[in-house]
Enzyme design. Structure first.
Site, short mmCIF file in Angstrom:
data_model
loop_
_atom_site.label_atom_id
_atom_site.label_comp_id
_atom_site.label_asym_id
_atom_site.label_seq_id
_atom_site.Cartn_x
_atom_site.Cartn_y
_atom_site.Cartn_z
N ASP A 24 1.13 -1.09 -0.03
CA ASP A 24 -0.02 0.06 -0.09
C ASP A 24 0.72 1.30 -0.04
OD1 ASP A 24 -2.51 1.47 0.24
OD2 ASP A 24 -1.92 1.75 2.35
N GLU B 215 -1.16 -1.29 -5.03
CA GLU B 215 -2.37 -0.38 -5.20
C GLU B 215 -2.41 0.54 -6.54
OE1 GLU B 215 -4.22 1.96 -1.76
OE2 GLU B 215 -4.25 3.51 -3.38
N ASP C 126 -2.64 1.29 6.85
CA ASP C 126 -1.81 1.01 5.73
C ASP C 126 -1.39 -0.22 5.80
OD1 ASP C 126 -1.17 4.20 5.07
OD2 ASP C 126 -1.35 3.75 7.14
#
Lengths: 182, 182
Positions: free
Chosen positions: A7, A69, A142
């Site tokens: 992430d 991501e 996160d």
């Protein structure tokens, strides 16, 4: 199948490794954590330090694939910049090791682990804890998001690979490809 | 002082190396070129291929510093994304070799080589050809922009380093820093 989820972010970069449950087995947590860099440091040093950290995770866990991501269509260029930069670093480190890289949007990841593309952070963290049978929920968000990315790829990766192989064979011989859905 | 300038982009990434003219000597072109990747290729493969190309320039020319276009406050997230991604790759490759990395906005670069931050591409190409005494202007514009970034750093880098050193000594002992003006 072992997947590293990333992430990406300059201030906090979530990292999570999951061993995929094939044949009815449950997916299992391997390691989860967050790489942090100080906001007042130069961006070159921040990106360098995060790249060293991601490399150490790749060395330590030898994942079969990396899920990152996918950034797009967010409103604010400034907030999106660190995500794009750190995401690119993760992608390059994985691709230069010959690892397949899959990109997933936040809503794809949320849908994969909660059933809803509009789930909030608390729901994602709750479901990750249930799915990986964790005694304590991963913090910060996160870290949970990195595990959600890894789980998303554990479940969706094989199906995507089949679709891609079918498309490639229908289109005739083609170069092999990494990357997620385009 | 030898500087590699990088005008980042996924479709065309300009690369230009300049030897800086110290003590009244003229700056000289070392090599200029463009790394290209096909738009229909996966982003992981595109970033990987560009990173391999940048690494080969760093190996071949051993620059003392790398100057990269700073991305910010552009209107469209989609157009800015490839610039941010490839810029991050260039920054990390340089920083992990211990090279200083400087970031300059397009208007800083234009001002450095043409005197105007609002110069157009033709003016930048014209001035680069004059300043480096080139028989033929560098093409495409990305190649000229990479040389302009390198020249900008040849001229501005030493002054920036002095400012930073003065600020650091005024603030007391601090960790050494890479990077351009913040």
């Amino acid at each position: 199948m072992r997947v590293l989820g990333v992430d990406p972010g300059l201030t906090r970069c979530g990292l999570g490794v999951v061993d995929g449950g094939g044949a009815g087995r449950r997916a299992a947590l391997v390691e989860v954590g967050v790489a942090r860099t100080p906001a007042d440091e130069d961006v070159a040093i921040r990106l360098r330090d995060i790249s060293v950290e991601i490399d150490s995770w790749l060395d330590r866990h030898r994942p079969d694939a990396v899920a990152v991501e996918r950034v797009f269509s967010q409103a604010n260029v400034r907030t999106v910049m660190g995500t794009a930069q750190v995401g690119a670093v993760a992608i390059v480190l994985a691709a230069r090791r010959g690892l397949p890289v899959a990109l997933y949007t936040p809503s794809e990841v949320k849908a994969a682990v909660t059933g809803s593309g509009r789930a909030d952070k608390a729901q994602v963290t709750f479901m990750i804890s249930r799915l990986l049978d964790l005694a304590t929920p991963p913090r910060p968000a996160d870290a949970a998001d990195a595990l959600a990315l890894a789980l998303c790829h554990v479940w969706r990766g094989p199906a995507l690979a089949r679709v891609r192989a079918a498309a490639a064979s229908a289109a005739g011989p083609a170069a092999p490809r990494a990357g997620g859905p385009s």
